[in-house]
Design a protein around this motif. Structure first.
Motif, mmCIF file in Angstrom:
data_model
loop_
_atom_site.group_PDB
_atom_site.id
_atom_site.type_symbol
_atom_site.label_atom_id
_atom_site.label_comp_id
_atom_site.label_asym_id
_atom_site.label_seq_id
_atom_site.Cartn_x
_atom_site.Cartn_y
_atom_site.Cartn_z
ATOM 1 N N PHE A 286 -3.976 -9.069 -7.069
ATOM 2 C CA PHE A 286 -2.843 -8.815 -6.168
ATOM 3 C C PHE A 286 -1.743 -9.840 -6.470
ATOM 4 N N THR A 287 -0.497 -9.368 -6.410
ATOM 5 C CA THR A 287 0.618 -10.234 -6.812
ATOM 6 C C THR A 287 1.064 -11.226 -5.732
ATOM 7 N N GLY A 288 0.646 -10.984 -4.481
ATOM 8 C CA GLY A 288 1.155 -11.802 -3.377
ATOM 9 C C GLY A 288 0.904 -13.294 -3.568
ATOM 10 N N GLY B 48 5.390 -9.885 3.947
ATOM 11 C CA GLY B 48 5.711 -8.605 3.325
ATOM 12 C C GLY B 48 4.470 -7.945 2.799
ATOM 13 N N ALA B 49 4.642 -7.017 1.893
ATOM 14 C CA ALA B 49 3.570 -6.249 1.245
ATOM 15 C C ALA B 49 3.154 -5.036 2.050
ATOM 16 N N GLU B 50 3.647 -4.904 3.263
ATOM 17 C CA GLU B 50 3.327 -3.726 4.075
ATOM 18 C C GLU B 50 4.452 -3.541 5.076
ATOM 19 N N PRO B 51 4.601 -2.327 5.589
ATOM 20 C CA PRO B 51 5.660 -2.104 6.574
ATOM 21 C C PRO B 51 5.380 -2.871 7.869
ATOM 22 N N TYR C 79 10.644 -14.080 7.919
ATOM 23 C CA TYR C 79 11.474 -13.435 6.898
ATOM 24 C C TYR C 79 10.684 -12.347 6.174
ATOM 25 N N ASP C 80 11.359 -11.288 5.898
ATOM 26 C CA ASP C 80 10.732 -10.180 5.175
ATOM 27 C C ASP C 80 10.869 -10.425 3.664
ATOM 28 N N ILE C 81 9.870 -9.989 2.937
ATOM 29 C CA ILE C 81 9.948 -10.061 1.461
ATOM 30 C C ILE C 81 9.340 -8.773 0.920
ATOM 31 N N TYR C 82 9.956 -8.265 -0.133
ATOM 32 C CA TYR C 82 9.538 -6.967 -0.667
ATOM 33 C C TYR C 82 9.286 -7.085 -2.164
ATOM 34 N N GLY C 83 8.415 -6.242 -2.639
ATOM 35 C CA GLY C 83 8.198 -6.167 -4.079
ATOM 36 C C GLY C 83 7.071 -5.211 -4.373
ATOM 37 N N LEU C 84 6.875 -4.949 -5.645
ATOM 38 C CA LEU C 84 5.751 -4.104 -6.050
ATOM 39 C C LEU C 84 5.283 -4.537 -7.435
ATOM 40 N N THR C 85 4.004 -4.375 -7.637
ATOM 41 C CA THR C 85 3.355 -4.851 -8.854
ATOM 42 C C THR C 85 4.058 -4.328 -10.108
ATOM 43 N N GLU C 86 4.395 -3.053 -10.094
ATOM 44 C CA GLU C 86 4.962 -2.429 -11.290
ATOM 45 C C GLU C 86 6.259 -3.115 -11.729
ATOM 46 N N ARG D 68 8.764 5.445 -4.511
ATOM 47 C CA ARG D 68 8.318 6.260 -3.372
ATOM 48 C C ARG D 68 8.666 5.626 -2.038
ATOM 49 N N ASP D 69 9.305 4.465 -2.051
ATOM 50 C CA ASP D 69 9.732 3.856 -0.792
ATOM 51 C C ASP D 69 11.058 4.466 -0.368
ATOM 52 N N ILE D 70 11.124 4.836 0.885
ATOM 53 C CA ILE D 70 12.348 5.432 1.433
ATOM 54 C C ILE D 70 13.188 4.310 2.033
ATOM 55 N N GLY E 235 9.294 3.828 5.250
ATOM 56 C CA GLY E 235 8.098 4.621 4.988
ATOM 57 C C GLY E 235 8.112 4.991 3.520
ATOM 58 N N ARG E 236 7.137 5.729 3.118
ATOM 59 C CA ARG E 236 7.065 6.147 1.729
ATOM 60 C C ARG E 236 7.146 7.655 1.661
ATOM 61 N N SER E 237 7.760 8.126 0.611
ATOM 62 C CA SER E 237 7.835 9.586 0.508
ATOM 63 C C SER E 237 6.431 10.152 0.347
ATOM 64 N N GLY F 101 -5.815 -8.569 4.757
ATOM 65 C CA GLY F 101 -4.828 -8.202 3.740
ATOM 66 C C GLY F 101 -3.945 -7.140 4.338
ATOM 67 N N LYS F 102 -3.783 -6.055 3.627
ATOM 68 C CA LYS F 102 -2.975 -4.972 4.168
ATOM 69 C C LYS F 102 -3.793 -4.227 5.225
ATOM 70 N N ALA F 103 -3.189 -4.002 6.367
ATOM 71 C CA ALA F 103 -3.919 -3.312 7.421
ATOM 72 C C ALA F 103 -4.029 -1.832 7.088
HETATM 73 O O1 DLL Z 1 2.715 -5.530 -2.030
HETATM 74 C C1 DLL Z 1 3.873 -7.008 -3.543
HETATM 75 C C2 DLL Z 1 4.152 -7.943 -2.435
HETATM 76 C C3 DLL Z 1 3.287 -8.993 -2.184
HETATM 77 C C4 DLL Z 1 5.309 -7.808 -1.678
HETATM 78 C C5 DLL Z 1 3.557 -9.911 -1.172
HETATM 79 C C6 DLL Z 1 5.605 -8.715 -0.662
HETATM 80 C C7 DLL Z 1 4.732 -9.740 -0.429
HETATM 81 P P1 DLL Z 1 1.934 -3.649 -4.243
HETATM 82 O O2 DLL Z 1 0.567 -3.969 -3.793
HETATM 83 O O3 DLL Z 1 2.123 -3.089 -5.593
HETATM 84 O O4 DLL Z 1 2.833 -4.937 -4.239
HETATM 85 O O5 DLL Z 1 2.566 -2.688 -3.149
HETATM 86 C C8 DLL Z 1 3.911 -2.299 -3.246
HETATM 87 O O6 DLL Z 1 4.038 -2.157 -0.815
HETATM 88 O O7 DLL Z 1 6.084 -0.042 -2.833
HETATM 89 C C9 DLL Z 1 5.966 -0.848 -0.526
HETATM 90 O O8 DLL Z 1 5.572 0.474 -0.196
HETATM 91 C C10 DLL Z 1 5.027 -1.837 0.146
HETATM 92 N N1 DLL Z 1 5.773 -3.052 0.530
HETATM 93 C C11 DLL Z 1 5.884 -4.195 -0.157
HETATM 94 N N2 DLL Z 1 6.633 -5.084 0.542
HETATM 95 C C12 DLL Z 1 7.009 -4.462 1.681
HETATM 96 C C13 DLL Z 1 7.791 -4.835 2.812
HETATM 97 C C14 DLL Z 1 3.081 -5.775 -3.159
HETATM 98 N N3 DLL Z 1 8.327 -6.030 2.934
HETATM 99 C C15 DLL Z 1 4.288 -1.447 -2.042
HETATM 100 N N4 DLL Z 1 7.967 -3.899 3.780
HETATM 101 C C16 DLL Z 1 5.756 -1.123 -1.992
HETATM 102 C C17 DLL Z 1 7.423 -2.665 3.680
HETATM 103 C C18 DLL Z 1 6.466 -3.157 1.663
HETATM 104 N N5 DLL Z 1 6.673 -2.276 2.655
#
Ligand code: DLL
Length: 437
Positions: A142-144, A214-217, A235-242, A304-306, A328-330, A424-426
């Motif tokens: 996991f990238t977190g 972050g990592a989940e909604p 604070y919110d943080i967003y990202g994805l592995t890809e 797929r994130d809206i 949400g996600r599509s 982790g993610k709920a």
């Molecule tokens: O969840 C990366 C991450 C780690 C982000 C730690 C933030 C903090 P994946 O496991 O690949 O990567 O999941 C990516 O999680 O396309 C979103 O749908 C969702 N997601 C990530 N951050 C958020 C957020 C990590 N802040 C997928 N709010 C993404 C809502 C989020 N959804």
């Protein structure tokens, strides 16, 4: 010592026209790199009749084919690699539930770039050299964990690589070492807050001042709950592995959307049904192009994130475009009795009505009809209520949900602590309708 406001001021506050110019230059180079080194993507471009010579800048982005998760599955494990494997120093992988996992590869340059993005997020949340950063995202594939760990090192903070789980130990290190910044999923932050409270800690005695979640909604109401319990700014943080991991975008002190690190990631919003790019401000699917990653440089990757993007100037001085919290996600949107429902809408109602974020949505099918049940924990102080009271509360919550969603679930109030907690993610939805293969 004057606290720094930015990690890389020149880039983070660069005038928009200049950012776009930089993006154009990087895009032209990146398309050449991918076309030359990734036969799979070269084929996609050839099929679409587009060559690197057709790409002169970001205005030509729409000509490029999309990449989807299915392409990554098809090219598993190394078919999307754009450098020799020997130039890579790390992999990370998604937690995918079905099919093949997605493996992302990184050169040292890619890791540095990713760490810098996380460092920008930490500084935006007020972190500096003297801070103690508790990283309670999972470490490993996991990238977190690795992402925030790398960012924290770059800023020069003392980093506690806790990983997720073992709440007793988390609390011990947090309080003994006076952690000031907590990084974890919002659901784990809420759980940690609950556990700290049980041990007698209050917002005043918890050493934390900020959290990067972050990592989940998660909803605005959940943010307020966490902020109040832990006595922090969240604070919110967003990202994805890809695309790299956390830090593709992050919130600043304004807490009004996440700045996308535009010098590295070019964002678009498209109509998820037609693939057409949408104008700024419209809601649609978020698509990313990696502008200077070497090993795994995805072009026009459909998340797929809206989401919605905004160029509205930000009081923090950062000029990078902001994305709203994903709505949400599509592909995780539930369609219940023909109505589109996002779990975050349900959460918002629960919190607004004074319940906790510990809930479970169960979808099933009876007599060709969808069943829709929401299990919610009673607040501890209401646990001793009479059956009559509980039934009345279930009814009023069901009515509030019906108003919000347009359809009413059966609500079940359950005793405190009976819904499984997540480290982790709920997992908040159990869909037993088997609508997909
Ligand atoms: O969840 C990366 C991450 C780690 C982000 C730690 C933030 C903090 P994946 O496991 O690949 O990567 O999941 C990516 O999680 O396309 C979103 O749908 C969702 N997601 C990530 N951050 C958020 C957020 C990590 N802040 C997928 N709010 C993404 C809502 C989020 N959804």
């Amino acid at each position: 010592m004057v606290k720094r406001k930015y990690y890389q001021e020149e880039i983070e506050t660069m005038p928009v026209e200049q950012i776009k110019k930089l993006q154009s230059e990087k895009l032209v180079k990146q398309v050449k790199h991918v076309y030359k080194n990734v036969p799979y993507y070269r084929d996609l471009m050839d099929k679409k009749g587009v060559t690197p010579d057709d790409i002169h800048g970001i205005e030509d982005l729409y000509k490029l084919p999309f990449i989807e998760k299915s392409d990554l599955r098809e090219t598993y494990p190394t078919g999307m690699l754009a450098v020799p494997l020997e130039d890579c120093v790390r992999i990370q992988s998604t937690s995918g539930t079905t099919g093949r996992r997605v493996i992302a590869y990184y050169t040292q340059h890619d890791i540095d770039l990713w760490d810098e993005c996380c460092a920008r997020a930490l500084v935006a949340a007020g972190a500096d050299k003297e801070d103690v950063v508790q990283v309670s995202y999972g470490y490993g594939l996991f990238t977190g964990g690795p992402g925030l760990n790398g960012g924290s090192h770059k800023v020069g903070c003392l980093t506690l690589p806790m990983s997720s789980g073992n709440t007793e130990r988390q609390i011990q290190f947090m309080t003994d070492l006076k952690a000031t910044v907590l990084c974890c999923t919002p659901s784990y932050a809420a759980y940690l807050g609950e556990s700290l409270k049980e041990q007698g800690y209050t917002a005043e005695t918890i050493p934390l001042k900020a959290g990067i979640f972050g990592a989940e909604p998660w909803t605005q109401e959940m943010r307020e709950n966490i902020q109040n319990t832990l006595g922090i700014k969240a604070y919110d943080i967003y990202g994805l592995t890809e695309i790299s991991g956390p830090g593709v975008s992050f919130e600043c002190s304004e807490q009004g959307g996440m700045h996308i690190n535009e010098d590295h990631f070019l964002a678009e919003i498209i109509n998820p049904d037609t693939g057409e790019p949408l104008p700024e401000g419209e809601k649609g699917e978020l698509v990313f192009t990696c502008l200077d990653k070497e090993a795994f440089p995805l072009l026009r990757y459909r998340t797929r994130d809206i989401c919605v993007l905004s160029r509205k100037p930000c009081s923090c001085g950062r000029t990078h475009i902001r994305m709203a919290k994903p709505m949400g996600r599509s592909d995780d949107m539930m369609i219940i009795r023909g109505v589109n429902v996002f779990p975050s809408q349900i959460e918002a109602v629960l919190l607004k009505e004074g319940f906790s974020e510990n809930y479970l949505i169960k979808l099933g099918r009876e007599n060709n009809n969808d069943t829709f049940d929401v299990y919610v924990e009673l607040p501890p102080e209401q646990f001793d209520d009479s059956v009559k009271n509980v039934t009345a509360k279930e009814k009023s919550l069901a009515a509030a949900l019906r108003t919000m969603l347009g359809i009413g679930p059966a609500v079940h109030l359950v005793p405190p602590k009976t819904i499984q907690r997540s480290e982790g993610k709920a997992k908040r939805v159990i869909d037993e309708r088997k609508l997909h293969d």
